[in-house]
Design an enzyme around this catalytic site. Structure first.
Site, PDB file in Angstrom:
ATOM      1  N   SER B  49       0.828  -1.401   0.078  1.00 26.40           N
ATOM      2  CA  SER B  49      -0.026   0.386   0.204  1.00 26.40           C
ATOM      3  C   SER B  49       0.796   1.409   0.431  1.00 26.40           C
ATOM      4  O   SER B  49       0.532   2.466  -0.666  1.00 26.40           O
ATOM      5  CB  SER B  49      -0.920   0.072   1.217  1.00 26.40           C
ATOM      6  OG  SER B  49      -0.408   0.317   3.006  1.00 26.40           O
ATOM      7  N   LYS B  86       2.107   4.150   7.593  1.00 22.83           N
ATOM      8  CA  LYS B  86       0.639   5.152   6.184  1.00 22.83           C
ATOM      9  C   LYS B  86       1.634   6.663   6.148  1.00 22.83           C
ATOM     10  O   LYS B  86       2.544   6.686   7.461  1.00 22.83           O
ATOM     11  CB  LYS B  86      -0.589   4.718   7.150  1.00 22.83           C
ATOM     12  CG  LYS B  86      -0.850   3.341   7.104  1.00 22.83           C
ATOM     13  CD  LYS B  86      -1.632   3.411   5.700  1.00 22.83           C
ATOM     14  CE  LYS B  86      -2.074   2.059   5.586  1.00 22.83           C
ATOM     15  NZ  LYS B  86      -1.949   0.788   4.425  1.00 22.83           N
TER      16      LYS B  86
END
Lengths: 418, 137
Positions: B49, B86
């Site tokens: 991701s 993230k």
């Protein structure tokens, strides 16, 4: 002013640093061979999990509360300890590391610089939490003993939020009145029993005794404690420094040993550990102690200790292994179910100041030992060993609930989901 | 006759290397990559991701806990008992991926969320390192 900074149930807290899944769970850590509970995290403490109980006895209680159980992961604790100590060292120019999770600080001539010790303590706590994710308690006192008492208050007494300060007679009395004499640093179990018999229950009561009378009844050490409780500094760093003049590696076996070869490989492994530690601090072994015993709970207790003096002090693992093989026959007795063994370097010399011998050849092999250490440091301890250490380590300590070596082994570094 | 032995310096020891006094100046990756060694840990990325900002599966992440994260920083957080890497969206309390197929994740009050640190570097190993072998998939 002195400060004592120490981690809240260090082993259990260290287990939570790299395993976020157990941060909010009760956690306990077991001693060598998974024998006893040696650390209980605050969440587990609130559930009433006791410390120092044998694991098998309270297994049901741990299961009932869903407590996470871990074996002692010394590799992880040593690394986190070093980082924590380094962060602490930023806060004073005089630091004394007292144990794996306790550090004293001495503030000399800080009068004008630090005006609010409470606030300073919280600053230290916040920095250590942020940078290492370890919770600590901070106690300030005008002597080391008072700093230790304040630290006790900061962690154990209600009304203190991890920081306590003893800098005048009022706050000193307030804290010492709530402390049992047995919790005073330097007062052992026997002395506190005798004090209790005389009606001296609290630390404050002890502080009001005449130092001279205490010296007569007990010793100079206890007299100093009384003085220290009254703000008269008597201990210097040297006196509270742990001696590193001996290096031991000893352990009880995961299962009993009855044959000579297994005992040899266990002793040789301890010898190799001692040799490694000796090399790490640039020392040499002059006198080596080797021992093995059955359990003191056995019907006939057996213990044999041998001491060997090297003609030339050495740090060579092979030399140490040879000596162990030499004395093995004198230690081993057929029929004894060995429970524990160990090797200790009981007389050390400095490599830098070694006196060379005119007649005995120095067969230390620094290049080989350096190579051995480098390979093991890089690929993990135990990758390269002496043949005599053996391969099957059935006798090794039980660590059934061991967490990964998150910070010291590449294989074990934490996984981060992306 | 008294003989005082004096060694002829140049003859025996040769000329000292003109570079001798610069010997200490090796390059240390640790020094370059790790600003705050006591507050830093190394982890390994797992998943796709974050490919949009160049963090691939198996990369090493250097995480500095002493730095306070600013909006948009690449961070590592404890999100419901798991370390995640993230981009942090502070105003909207969201965790953003650097990939079109991964939607932003809202941090809800019932979530267990702690910021662990800021990812200051990521390292790609174009050849496999034997030390890391066991953790490559």
């Amino acid at each position: 002013m002195y400060a004592l900074v120490d981690a809240v149930s260090f082993y259990a807290s260290a287990e939570k640093v790299f395993d976020p899944s157990i941060r909010n769970k009760p956690v306990v850590v077991l001693t060598n061979n998974d024998g006893c509970v040696c650390a209980v995290c605050p969440i587990a403490r609130k559930l009433g999990i006791p410390k120092f109980e044998p694991y098998f006895k309270i297994k049901w209680l741990l299961q009932k509360h869903g407590v996470v159980v871990r074996s002692s992961n010394y590799e992880l604790y040593a690394d986190l300890s070093e980082k924590m100590m380094n962060v602490i060292s930023r806060y004073a120019d005089n630091q004394h590391i007292y144990s794996i999770d306790e550090s004293f600080l001495h503030f000399k001539n800080y009068g004008g610089i630090i005006t609010n010790w409470h606030q300073y303590g919280h600053e230290i706590r916040r920095a250590i939490w942020k940078e290492t994710k370890l919770p600590v308690g901070v106690g300030f006192g005008t002597t080391s003993t008072l700093a230790k008492a304040a630290n006790h208050a900061a962690k154990k007494l209600s009304g203190f939020n991890g920081v306590a300060v003893i800098d005048n007679a009022q706050n000193s009395q307030k804290i010492l009145e709530r402390m049992d004499v047995s919790d005073v640093w330097g007062v052992g179990r026997k002395i506190s029993q005798r004090l209790h018999h005389q009606g001296i229950q609290t630390a404050y009561q002890l502080s009001t005794q005449s130092p001279k009378a205490i010296r007569k009844q007990f010793s100079v050490v206890t007299e100093r404690t009384v003085n220290e409780l009254n703000g008269i500094s008597c201990l210097s760093w040297d006196e509270i420094r742990e001696s590193k003049r001996e290096i031991f590696s000893t352990r009880s076996f995961g299962q009993r040993i009855v044959d000579i070869h297994t005992l040899q490989s266990a002793l040789a492994t301890h010898g190799a550990i001692v040799a490694r530690k000796v090399r790490r601090q640039s020392s040499l072994v002059k006198k080596l102690m080797i021992f093995a015993s059955s359990s003191p709970h056995d019907e006939s207790y057996y213990k044999q200790t041998m001491i060997y003096k090297f003609p030339v002090a050495t740090d060579n693992s092979c030399d140490i292994a040879k000596v162990i093989s030499l004395v093995l026959a004198d230690i081993f007795v057929a029929g004894v179910r060995f429970y524990r063994c160990g090797v200790g370097a009981i007389e050390l010399e400095s490599r830098a100041f070694q006196q060379s011998d005119l007649f005995v050849t120095d067969n230390s092999n620094p290049a080989l030992m350096n190579c051995l250490d480098k390979i093991n440091n890089r690929y993990g301890q135990g990758i390269l060993t002496l043949g005599v250490e053996g391969q099957s380590k059935s006798w090794q300590m039980k660590r059934h609930f061991l967490s990964p070596q998150f910070t010291t082994s590449w294989r074990d570094i934490p996984k981060i989901r992306c | 006759m008294k003989v005082i032995p004096i060694f002829i310096e140049a003859g025996i020891s040769g000329f000292e290397s003109p570079a001798a006094e610069y010997k200490e100046l090796g390059l240390s990756l640790d020094q370059l990559l790790i600003r705050h060694p006591n507050a830093t840990f190394i982890g390994q990325a797992s998943g796709q991701s974050m490919q949009g900002i160049g963090i691939f599966d198996g990369d090493l992440l250097i995480v500095d806990r002493s730095i306070t994260a600013r909006n948009g920083d690449v961070i590592v957080a404890n999100f419901n008992g798991c370390f995640v890497c993230k981009l942090i969206d502070k105003p909207q309390a969201r965790l953003l991926s650097a990939s079109k197929i991964h939607a932003p994740v809202n941090i809800r009050p019932e979530d267990d969320f702690q910021l662990e640190g800021v990812v200051t570097r990521s390292i790609r190993l174009h050849h496999q390192a034997p030390e890391l072998k066991a953790c490559m998939h």
